[in-house]
Scaffold this motif. Structure first.
Motif, mmCIF file in Angstrom:
data_model
loop_
_atom_site.group_PDB
_atom_site.id
_atom_site.type_symbol
_atom_site.label_atom_id
_atom_site.label_comp_id
_atom_site.label_asym_id
_atom_site.label_seq_id
_atom_site.Cartn_x
_atom_site.Cartn_y
_atom_site.Cartn_z
ATOM 1 N N SER A 90 0.798 -1.225 0.000
ATOM 2 C CA SER A 90 0.000 0.000 0.000
ATOM 3 C C SER A 90 0.832 1.277 0.000
ATOM 4 O O SER A 90 0.306 2.345 0.260
ATOM 5 C CB SER A 90 -0.923 0.006 1.230
ATOM 6 O OG SER A 90 -0.168 -0.125 2.426
ATOM 7 N N GLU A 112 3.657 4.139 -1.811
ATOM 8 C CA GLU A 112 3.918 4.700 -3.127
ATOM 9 C C GLU A 112 5.044 3.905 -3.789
ATOM 10 O O GLU A 112 5.806 3.193 -3.121
ATOM 11 C CB GLU A 112 4.319 6.174 -3.006
ATOM 12 C CG GLU A 112 3.218 7.060 -2.448
ATOM 13 C CD GLU A 112 3.599 8.530 -2.442
ATOM 14 O OE1 GLU A 112 4.761 8.843 -2.800
ATOM 15 O OE2 GLU A 112 2.740 9.360 -2.084
ATOM 16 N N LYS A 150 -2.437 -2.105 -3.578
ATOM 17 C CA LYS A 150 -3.031 -0.820 -3.201
ATOM 18 C C LYS A 150 -1.983 0.281 -3.320
ATOM 19 O O LYS A 150 -1.947 1.222 -2.518
ATOM 20 C CB LYS A 150 -3.577 -0.891 -1.773
ATOM 21 C CG LYS A 150 -4.627 -1.986 -1.569
ATOM 22 C CD LYS A 150 -5.015 -2.122 -0.114
ATOM 23 C CE LYS A 150 -5.979 -3.289 0.100
ATOM 24 N NZ LYS A 150 -6.307 -3.487 1.539
ATOM 25 N N ARG A 168 -0.207 3.547 -4.320
ATOM 26 C CA ARG A 168 -0.802 4.855 -4.544
ATOM 27 C C ARG A 168 0.260 5.837 -5.052
ATOM 28 O O ARG A 168 1.436 5.509 -5.159
ATOM 29 C CB ARG A 168 -1.408 5.383 -3.240
ATOM 30 C CG ARG A 168 -0.393 5.571 -2.136
ATOM 31 C CD ARG A 168 -1.036 5.967 -0.824
ATOM 32 N NE ARG A 168 -0.029 6.272 0.190
ATOM 33 C CZ ARG A 168 0.549 5.382 0.969
ATOM 34 N NH1 ARG A 168 0.230 4.115 0.845
ATOM 35 N NH2 ARG A 168 1.454 5.744 1.861
ATOM 36 N N GLY A 169 -0.194 7.065 -5.349
ATOM 37 C CA GLY A 169 0.731 8.121 -5.750
ATOM 38 C C GLY A 169 1.032 8.074 -7.239
ATOM 39 O O GLY A 169 0.246 7.580 -8.051
ATOM 40 N N ASN A 195 -4.308 -0.682 -9.211
ATOM 41 C CA ASN A 195 -3.835 -0.092 -7.969
ATOM 42 C C ASN A 195 -4.613 1.205 -7.753
ATOM 43 O O ASN A 195 -5.705 1.357 -8.304
ATOM 44 C CB ASN A 195 -2.316 0.133 -8.041
ATOM 45 C CG ASN A 195 -1.528 -1.139 -7.811
ATOM 46 O OD1 ASN A 195 -1.421 -1.623 -6.695
ATOM 47 N ND2 ASN A 195 -0.970 -1.704 -8.889
ATOM 48 N N VAL A 196 -4.096 2.127 -6.975
ATOM 49 C CA VAL A 196 -4.748 3.427 -6.791
ATOM 50 C C VAL A 196 -3.781 4.535 -7.197
ATOM 51 O O VAL A 196 -3.729 5.600 -6.581
ATOM 52 C CB VAL A 196 -5.249 3.608 -5.334
ATOM 53 C CG1 VAL A 196 -6.480 2.768 -5.088
ATOM 54 C CG2 VAL A 196 -4.173 3.267 -4.306
ATOM 55 N N LEU A 197 -3.005 4.270 -8.236
ATOM 56 C CA LEU A 197 -2.075 5.260 -8.763
ATOM 57 C C LEU A 197 -2.853 6.413 -9.390
ATOM 58 O O LEU A 197 -3.960 6.224 -9.912
ATOM 59 C CB LEU A 197 -1.156 4.621 -9.791
ATOM 60 C CG LEU A 197 -0.163 3.586 -9.220
ATOM 61 C CD1 LEU A 197 0.401 2.715 -10.331
ATOM 62 C CD2 LEU A 197 0.951 4.280 -8.455
ATOM 63 N N SER A 198 -2.259 7.615 -9.363
ATOM 64 C CA SER A 198 -2.968 8.800 -9.835
ATOM 65 C C SER A 198 -1.987 9.774 -10.456
ATOM 66 O O SER A 198 -0.803 9.474 -10.625
ATOM 67 C CB SER A 198 -3.724 9.453 -8.674
ATOM 68 O OG SER A 198 -2.810 9.817 -7.639
ATOM 69 N N ASN A 257 -6.519 2.297 -12.812
ATOM 70 C CA ASN A 257 -5.973 3.228 -11.834
ATOM 71 C C ASN A 257 -6.759 4.525 -11.923
ATOM 72 O O ASN A 257 -7.915 4.519 -12.353
ATOM 73 C CB ASN A 257 -4.474 3.431 -12.079
ATOM 74 C CG ASN A 257 -3.635 2.273 -11.576
ATOM 75 O OD1 ASN A 257 -3.456 2.098 -10.379
ATOM 76 N ND2 ASN A 257 -3.115 1.458 -12.497
ATOM 77 N N SER A 258 -6.166 5.637 -11.531
ATOM 78 C CA SER A 258 -6.856 6.932 -11.581
ATOM 79 C C SER A 258 -5.982 7.983 -12.253
ATOM 80 O O SER A 258 -5.943 9.145 -11.835
ATOM 81 C CB SER A 258 -7.220 7.387 -10.151
ATOM 82 O OG SER A 258 -8.113 6.478 -9.548
#
Length: 534
Positions: A222, A224, A243, A245-246, A267-270, A291-292
């Motif tokens: 979870s 970055e 999970k 992120r970043g 994942n929740v990459l942005s 992702n985002s």
């Protein structure tokens, strides 16, 4: 000491859960029996698990290195509490080179003696834990335990395996933070930890290590992505279904000379896609889907001249899909559906005669195209475009392509060794003679447990990623696409041999990824050339 006590308590509770949920095919454990098993592992860990080389044993083995291997394998056998296929039934007596899944060869530093050069228990469905005595397998070049039900943690003592080249612990029930102990293995090139329950941060040191393949998908990491991601020399990096992120660090472009596959899906990459991705001129697979990511597709992506599979679907991207991307010379599949693109070049229209690639563009904001988002859904995103030049992710500086290095001549693979033992689960070990290096067992791809995603809301499937070949063999590629417009993101799959019809077996559907029941048989490729074993 208090922190250590909490760690032991956590491990105890997890092992209790792990063993109480064993499959009916295996011997069932009561909660009391599971607690007893967990307590025994904790006792082994409490004294740091080390065992002296003169540890008393009840058999006479003149070769001191096989003697240590016997200690390790006997301890491991005792740490196995379910072996439904009787794979380790013959792990009895001093002749460890005859054990199923264990194979020997001459020592790299002393050709007059044999040593245990590897252990492969892939697909045996064994339940148990890894004992600290595994640190006595100091001559092992590979350790494969894919698709079993080993629980608990990776013991610290494996740092003594100085020759370990491949460590595949995928598709088990290991827990805890990323096992930093694997970073202390000086010869490690192939690391596969997918389909477990590891969590927390990815250590930056992972990407400074000289690894050729990194598989971390389907865990619970979870953090970055570390800024030094680009320091990795790996040919394949798969961190899907976590999970994370970043942003994608701008250093990603530093992997231009070595990276063949980058899979960061689900994942929740942005943030914006860094233009440095366009420097990955040797990459055949780039999957950033589910992702985002926002903003537009950078013009630098034209630098992906070797890419065959490009997937940016299921994000928040907008702007125009340029025709130069759809005309990339090696492109086979390009998926940009489920975004907010407002325009696409003629070459990027599905079934266009100006592109040979299979393209998917549904659920965008494309006028005159079917199966698109409504104007109400598109307006809030399209009317407020992201300025990637000012975004904390991405870069406004120009990106210069990196010249490709001259290809190195590859050594032709050796033919597979002759069988020595028949095994119900694995291919047999090589014969014991000086011309047989350690045989590399191809780890079977973990099964995909997620059902096909519904239209509303879509859910990503699990990554079906087989281990890549090592030592300059061709990397795996995605499987051929299905003509269905509702097909989910394509899994990674190795291509079939020439002349063989490619087809995937039916995949089970479950609510969560659990280790399989029963082992399967997978063909093994020719062995690589391990340093020292020749």
């Amino acid at each position: 000491m208090e922190a250590f006590g909490y760690s032991l308590l956590f491990l105890f509770l997890f092992l209790l859960l792990c063993f109480s949920s064993l499959s009916p095919v295996s011997s069932a454990f009561s909660n009391a029996e599971a607690a007893s098993i967990a307590h025994r592992q904790l006792q082994a860990l409490s004294d740091k698990g080390d065992r002296p080389d003169d540890f008393e044993i009840d058999v006479a083995i003149a070769n001191p290195r096989l003697r240590r291997a016997y200690i390790a394998l006997r301890a491991w056998k005792k740490a196995m509490y379910s072996d439904p296929h009787n794979f380790t039934d013959n792990w009895i007596g001093p002749d460890v080179c005859d054990y199923h899944g264990v194979f020997c060869t001459t020592a790299p530093d002393d050709p007059s003696i044999n040593v245990v050069a590897g252990v492969d228990l892939n697909g045996a469905d064994i339940a148990g834990y890894l004992p600290a005595e595994l640190g006595h397998l100091t001559d092992a070049a590979l350790l494969h335990i894919n698709s079993n039900r080993f629980c608990g943690i990776i013991p610290q003592n494996i740092h003594r395996l100085k020759l370990l080249h491949e460590f595949d612990a995928s598709n088990n029930r290991f827990v805890g933070l990323f096992p930093d102990i694997v970073l202390r293995l000086p010869s490690l090139k192939y690391l596969d930890l997918r389909f477990n329950n590891f969590e927390g941060a990815l250590p930056p040191a992972l990407f400074d290590k000289e690894l050729d393949a990194i598989f971390l998908n389907d865990n619970h990491f979870s953090s970055e992505l570390p800024d030094n991601l680009g320091n990795s020399k790996a040919s394949v990096i798969v961190v899907a279904n976590n999970k994370i992120r970043g942003c994608i660090p701008n250093s990603v472009g530093k992997m231009a000379a070595t990276l063949n596959e980058l899979v960061l899906m689900n994942n929740v990459l942005s943030g914006c896609l860094p233009p440095e991705i366009g420097l990955l001129g040797n990459a055949t697979v780039v999957d950033l889907s589910w992702n985002s990511f926002a903003g537009v597709l950078s013009k630098s992506l034209e630098g992906l001249t070797e890419v065959e599979q490009l997937d940016v679907s299921h994000n928040m991207l907008t702007g125009v899909v340029p025709g130069t991307l759809c005309r990339l010379p090696n492109l086979v599949n390009f998926h940009f559906s489920y975004n907010f693109f407002k325009s696409e070049a003629e070459e990027c229209v599905p079934m266009s005669t100006k592109s040979t690639a299979v393209v998917e563009d549904k659920s965008n904001c494309l006028a005159e195209r079917p199966a698109q988002k409504s104007a109400k859904m598109c307006a809030p995103v399209v009317s407020r475009p992201v300025d990637c030049g000012r975004s904390k992710c991405g870069s406004s500086s120009p990106v210069k392509p990196v010249p490709k290095p001259s290809p190195k001549p590859s050594t032709p693979p050796r033919p597979p060794p002759s069988p020595k033992h028949a095994s119900p689960v694995l291919s047999p070990p090589p014969p014991q003679h000086s011309e047989s290096p350690v045989k590399r067992m191809r780890s079977p791809p973990p099964p995909v447990y997620s059902p096909p995603p519904p239209v509303h809301p879509p859910q990503p499937p699990s990554v079906h990623s087989p281990p890549p070949p090592v030592h300059s063999l061709p990397p795996p590629v995605y499987s051929p696409p299905s003509p269905s417009i509702r097909s989910p993101p394509r899994p990674i799959h190795s291509p079939p041999p020439p002349g063989h019809h490619h087809s995937l077996p039916p995949l089970p559907s479950h609510s969560e990824a659990l280790p399989p029941v029963g082992g399967l048989s997978y063909a093994s490729p020719p062995p690589p050339f391990y340093p020292g074993y020749n």
